[in-house]
Design a protein around this motif. Sequence first.
Motif, PDB file in Angstrom:
ATOM      1  N   GLY A 189       0.848  -1.198   0.000  1.00 38.19           N
ATOM      2  CA  GLY A 189       0.000   0.000   0.000  1.00 38.19           C
ATOM      3  C   GLY A 189       0.874   1.235   0.000  1.00 38.19           C
ATOM      4  N   LEU A 231       4.593  -9.908  -6.283  1.00 37.44           N
ATOM      5  CA  LEU A 231       4.187  -9.449  -4.946  1.00 37.44           C
ATOM      6  C   LEU A 231       4.408 -10.535  -3.890  1.00 37.44           C
ATOM      7  N   GLY A 237      -5.518  -3.102   7.425  1.00 42.45           N
ATOM      8  CA  GLY A 237      -6.782  -3.133   6.679  1.00 42.45           C
ATOM      9  C   GLY A 237      -8.030  -3.205   7.555  1.00 42.45           C
TER      10      GLY A 237
END
Length: 277
Positions: A162, A192, A227
Amino acid sequence: MIVLKGAEVSARIKEEVHKILAGWEKEAPKLAIVRVGENPDDMSYERGAKKKLESFGLRAESCVYPADISDEDFKNEFRKINEDPGVDGILLLRPLPKQICQKDIETMIDPAKDVDGISPVNMAKVFAGDATGFAPCTAEAVVEVLKQKDIPITGKRVVIVGRSMVVGKPLSMLMLKENATVTICHTRTRDLIETCQGAEILVAAAGKAKMLNGEYVAKDAVVVDVGINVDENGKLCGDVDFDSIQEKASMATPVPGGVGAVTTAVLAKHLVLAVAR
Ligand code: NAP
């Protein structure tokens, strides 16, 4: 896997706040929470922040405006709050409706009252490693969790998923200040999974429910989940698939009950610092 509970970190921050407030003779510091419209997520955060501040012995007042308020009217109202000597700190709930120029408000806010670090002045201080400003509370909450739990950061490989201005970018600078080696990932990041697997400390701030599962996590990594999402059953969940990392991670923050509880404690600490400074 050890569960890093936000409530324990919050309790230690409360002790710090009370130390700063010891011998305080004036009225308790006051936060103005500025909200435009009736967004349920904003209202839920507002309730949580108020409850936390009150439990710390601080004051919070909501300043609420209709969703269709004009740019000019909102700026006039915001200016009054900004200049009110009775207001020590301001929390602006964002994003603002489209008709209001959010950038202007972020520039207008008095940096000394900007306890959630949204002004360019405070952001510049975060990027310069200057601790005299205010970092965004959520980014600072991640560092607080690690520090209060005595998890070393110096020299560690930290991967942050992020790159928003609220979490990912400022957090990368705070981690750098703590001498971590930082990698920031985003939607264009190739490989990733492999990148996350290289993390000794993995921070999830993507806003995607249960996106990071055990495959992304190296053995014994520390996982911090920023999150806040709702899963397919309507339950609150993080960006990390908590069950699937149990056998991999050494420690992890839960959602709910993790970083969120610390964010509002950091907000309380910033409010008191705003007055103490
Ligand atoms: P945001 O502005 O939507 O940013 C999300 C970031 O994650 C973006 O940089 C995006 O990349 C990246 N991303 C999204 N999907 C990805 C994927 N599949 N792979 C790799 N990167 C991906 O969100 P935010 O405001 O930073 O918030 C992040 C999460 O934290 C949200 O769940 C939010 O609710 C939560 N939050 C929690 C607190 C708290 O107190 N705990 C406070 C604030 C926010 P691009 O830049 O390429 O689009």
